[in-house]
Each structure stands twice: as C-alpha cells, then as structure tokens.
Motif scaffolding. Structure first.
Motif, PDB file in Angstrom:
ATOM      1  N   ARG A   4      34.956  34.734  54.921  1.00 16.74           N
ATOM      2  CA  ARG A   4      33.840  35.460  55.535  1.00 16.74           C
ATOM      3  C   ARG A   4      33.105  36.319  54.529  1.00 16.74           C
ATOM      4  O   ARG A   4      31.899  36.475  54.606  1.00 16.74           O
ATOM      5  N   PHE A   5      33.823  36.938  53.605  1.00 18.46           N
ATOM      6  CA  PHE A   5      33.242  37.771  52.558  1.00 18.46           C
ATOM      7  C   PHE A   5      33.804  37.304  51.221  1.00 18.46           C
ATOM      8  O   PHE A   5      34.882  36.710  51.174  1.00 18.46           O
ATOM      9  N   PRO A   6      33.100  37.621  50.116  1.00 18.31           N
ATOM     10  CA  PRO A   6      33.662  37.274  48.811  1.00 18.31           C
ATOM     11  C   PRO A   6      35.043  37.912  48.625  1.00 18.31           C
ATOM     12  O   PRO A   6      35.220  39.096  48.880  1.00 18.31           O
ATOM     13  N   GLY A   7      36.008  37.132  48.208  1.00 16.76           N
ATOM     14  CA  GLY A   7      37.347  37.635  47.946  1.00 16.76           C
ATOM     15  C   GLY A   7      38.180  37.902  49.166  1.00 16.76           C
ATOM     16  O   GLY A   7      39.289  38.421  49.048  1.00 16.76           O
ATOM     17  N   VAL A   8      37.685  37.546  50.367  1.00 15.63           N
ATOM     18  CA  VAL A   8      38.405  37.831  51.612  1.00 15.63           C
ATOM     19  C   VAL A   8      38.717  36.517  52.322  1.00 15.63           C
ATOM     20  O   VAL A   8      37.839  35.658  52.463  1.00 15.63           O
ATOM     21  N   TYR A   9      39.952  36.380  52.776  1.00 21.68           N
ATOM     22  CA  TYR A   9      40.383  35.150  53.422  1.00 21.68           C
ATOM     23  C   TYR A   9      41.122  35.486  54.710  1.00 21.68           C
ATOM     24  O   TYR A   9      41.986  36.358  54.727  1.00 21.68           O
ATOM     25  N   MET A  10      40.739  34.804  55.777  1.00 22.50           N
ATOM     26  CA  MET A  10      41.408  35.009  57.048  1.00 22.50           C
ATOM     27  C   MET A  10      42.678  34.168  57.100  1.00 22.50           C
ATOM     28  O   MET A  10      42.702  33.037  56.616  1.00 22.50           O
ATOM     29  N   LEU A  24      41.068  38.641  43.876  1.00 19.99           N
ATOM     30  CA  LEU A  24      39.977  38.379  42.928  1.00 19.99           C
ATOM     31  C   LEU A  24      40.543  37.754  41.670  1.00 19.99           C
ATOM     32  O   LEU A  24      41.755  37.746  41.453  1.00 19.99           O
ATOM     33  N   THR A  25      39.654  37.224  40.858  1.00 19.63           N
ATOM     34  CA  THR A  25      40.042  36.639  39.572  1.00 19.63           C
ATOM     35  C   THR A  25      39.350  37.406  38.465  1.00 19.63           C
ATOM     36  O   THR A  25      38.134  37.641  38.502  1.00 19.63           O
ATOM     37  N   TYR A  26      40.141  37.838  37.472  1.00 16.53           N
ATOM     38  CA  TYR A  26      39.609  38.616  36.347  1.00 16.53           C
ATOM     39  C   TYR A  26      40.289  38.126  35.076  1.00 16.53           C
ATOM     40  O   TYR A  26      41.516  38.034  35.021  1.00 16.53           O
ATOM     41  N   ALA A  42      39.459  44.544  53.943  1.00 16.03           N
ATOM     42  CA  ALA A  42      39.784  43.609  52.873  1.00 16.03           C
ATOM     43  C   ALA A  42      38.632  43.509  51.877  1.00 16.03           C
ATOM     44  O   ALA A  42      38.840  43.474  50.663  1.00 16.03           O
ATOM     45  N   HIS A  43      37.403  43.479  52.398  1.00 13.21           N
ATOM     46  CA  HIS A  43      36.227  43.402  51.519  1.00 13.21           C
ATOM     47  C   HIS A  43      36.073  44.689  50.706  1.00 13.21           C
ATOM     48  O   HIS A  43      35.713  44.658  49.518  1.00 13.21           O
ATOM     49  N   GLU A  44      36.375  45.821  51.323  1.00 14.96           N
ATOM     50  CA  GLU A  44      36.319  47.100  50.603  1.00 14.96           C
ATOM     51  C   GLU A  44      37.330  47.107  49.452  1.00 14.96           C
ATOM     52  O   GLU A  44      37.035  47.600  48.352  1.00 14.96           O
ATOM     53  N   ALA A  45      38.504  46.551  49.699  1.00 17.31           N
ATOM     54  CA  ALA A  45      39.515  46.464  48.650  1.00 17.31           C
ATOM     55  C   ALA A  45      39.031  45.582  47.501  1.00 17.31           C
ATOM     56  O   ALA A  45      39.233  45.897  46.320  1.00 17.31           O
ATOM     57  N   TYR A  46      38.387  44.484  47.845  1.00 16.50           N
ATOM     58  CA  TYR A  46      37.849  43.579  46.833  1.00 16.50           C
ATOM     59  C   TYR A  46      36.793  44.281  45.976  1.00 16.50           C
ATOM     60  O   TYR A  46      36.810  44.185  44.745  1.00 16.50           O
ATOM     61  N   LEU A  47      35.898  45.026  46.611  1.00 10.24           N
ATOM     62  CA  LEU A  47      34.841  45.732  45.880  1.00 10.24           C
ATOM     63  C   LEU A  47      35.431  46.840  45.000  1.00 10.24           C
ATOM     64  O   LEU A  47      35.009  47.039  43.859  1.00 10.24           O
TER      65      LEU A  47
END
Length: 265
Positions: A4-10, A24-26, A42-47
């Motif tokens: 649904r969002f970048p880096g977020v998976y249901m 994420l990948t770094y 989850a998206h906030e954590a990704y950001l």
C-alpha cells in the motif's frame, strides 16, 4: 499481500488478523523495521529509517521515547550509516571498542574483538545480572571473564577505572577466581582464606597461594561428603595442572579440624 505504501507490506497472522511489516534496502542490505498494527505507523517507520540513514545531523541523542522505531533499531541504523556495518543488536562501533546500548545513557563498552559475539546475541537483564542466549542456555556475560555467577564486585573482581559499564578486558581485574577462596591482607602479604558453607560458613584454612587454597576447598568438599553432608558443591578446576601434581598437593595440604571432624546432626 498487496503493497500500500513504499516499504510497507500487509500480512496476516495465523488467525487471519492483518498486520503490517516495514522494511527498506540501503547499500544493498535489506533491513526489517518491524511489525505494526496499521499501515500508517509502518509507513512512518519506513520514512524515519530513511531519515536516520541519510541525515548525518540525526544522532542517538535525537531519540524520543515516542519514536515509532525502538531505540535499538536507531542504534543499528546509525551504526550502519556511520560505520558501514549493520548489526541486528544495538552496537555502535568506535575505532578501538564498541558501545552496546540499552538507552542513550545506559550502555556497555566492549573490546572490538567481542563485536562478533554480541552481534548475534542480545543482552537481557534480570535482577542486576546480564545474560545472553547461547546455544539454548542463558549465559551470564561475566563468565567470559572467568567470573562466576555468585561473584561479588569489589570482593571477587573489580573494575580498574571504577566504571562498571566498561567491560573491556583491560578494565576487569579478577581478585578471587576459585570457589570458596578469598584473598586477604595478612600483615602486608596477600594470602588466601578458604571457607565452605554447610549450615553456616566453616573455616577451612589460610594458604600462601591461590592454587593451594583452591585445592584445599576441593579437599574440604570431599571430606564433608564422606561425613554425610548432602549438598551440591562445585569443585575448583585446576587448568593446566597434571593429575600427579594435583594429587601431591592434595595430599600435602592441611585443612581445619572443623572440616576433618565435621559430623552431621
């Protein structure tokens, strides 16, 4: 499941309830950021993870208790950003040592050579003791220095610089390494007192060397068992000593009459 969002998976639990995973990948490293109850968190954590990895002005002191990422993950991400190594445990590398963090102001200092060990073992605390899970067993981290679980700081070992969070080998001095043995000052000379506990402490003797004292304790254990004392004692292991040398010392070492003539009531 659909992203649904970048880096977020249901994803779904076994009971079919939904939760969300962030990652994420770094630098070609895939990093899991944890599981969350809703996609927004989850998206906030990704950001936030992206910010930690890209903004050098963000430090460990920037951490807030209400952060969507736990402090341990902050440490892992900032260490990866600054030092190019990702550890799953909260390790931050310095040139000749590393920090193992519990909070911004609560941490251990370890020698670099221990980084491999603690990179795969999380330190847990219970009753003032620190443990890691090692091959299915709880292992007190002090055992890496030859310090036993019942050892008392200041009596059996000490931190040379006074900092009990500095776990570098050069900072830890072993005072008493054997069961039942206590170093004492006898008119300016270091000697070794031995006691053994039955219902109370029984004086075994005072000896010139730590080795003699350790063997005296073993001899006391054997004599008390022969007298019918039904207690579990851990004898001292004399590393590097041949059986013949041990037997000669064992035979020559004297123990107190209180041990030799002990009788169970």
């Amino acid at each position: 499941m659909k992203q649904r969002f970048p880096g977020v998976y249901m994803a779904k639990h076994k009971d079919d309830s939904i939760y969300y995973r962030a990652s994420l990948t770094y630098r070609n490293k895939h990093i899991s950021l944890g599981s969350f109850d809703n996609a927004a968190c989850a998206h906030e954590a990704y950001l936030l993870a992206g910010l930690l990895l890209s903004d050098a002005s963000v430090s460990l002191n920037s951490y807030q208790n209400d952060s969507v990422l736990p402090f341990s993950k902050w440490v892992s991400l900032l260490n990866f950003r600054d030092n190019g190594i990702y550890f799953a445990t909260p390790i931050y590398i310095r040139p000749k040592f590393f920090y193992y963090y519990f909070s911004p102001s609560d941490f251990f200092i370890f020698d670099t050579e221990d980084s491999f060990y603690y990179s795969s073992r999380k330190i847990s605390r219970r009753g003032g003791h620190y443990f890691v899970a090692d091959y299915g067993m709880q292992v007190n981290i002090m055992s890496r220095y030859g310090i036993k679980n019942y050892a008392v700081e200041g009596k059996d070992y000490r931190f040379i610089n006074g900092n009990n969070q500095d776990m570098r080998y050069e900072n830890i001095e072993i005072i008493n390494r054997y069961n039942g043995v206590n170093a004492i000052d006898d008119n300016g000379k270091t000697r070794y007192q031995v006691r053994i506990h039955v219902k109370g402490n029984i004086h075994v003797g005072i000896y010139d060397t730590e080795t003699e004292a350790a063997i005296a304790y073993n001899k006391a254990v054997d004599l008390l068992k022969k007298a019918g004392v039904n207690k579990t004692y851990t004898p001292n292991y004399m590393e590097g000593m041949s059986p013949a040398v041990y037997a000669d010392l064992y035979a020559s070492i004297k123990v107190s009459s209180g041990v030799r003539h002990y009788r169970c009531e």
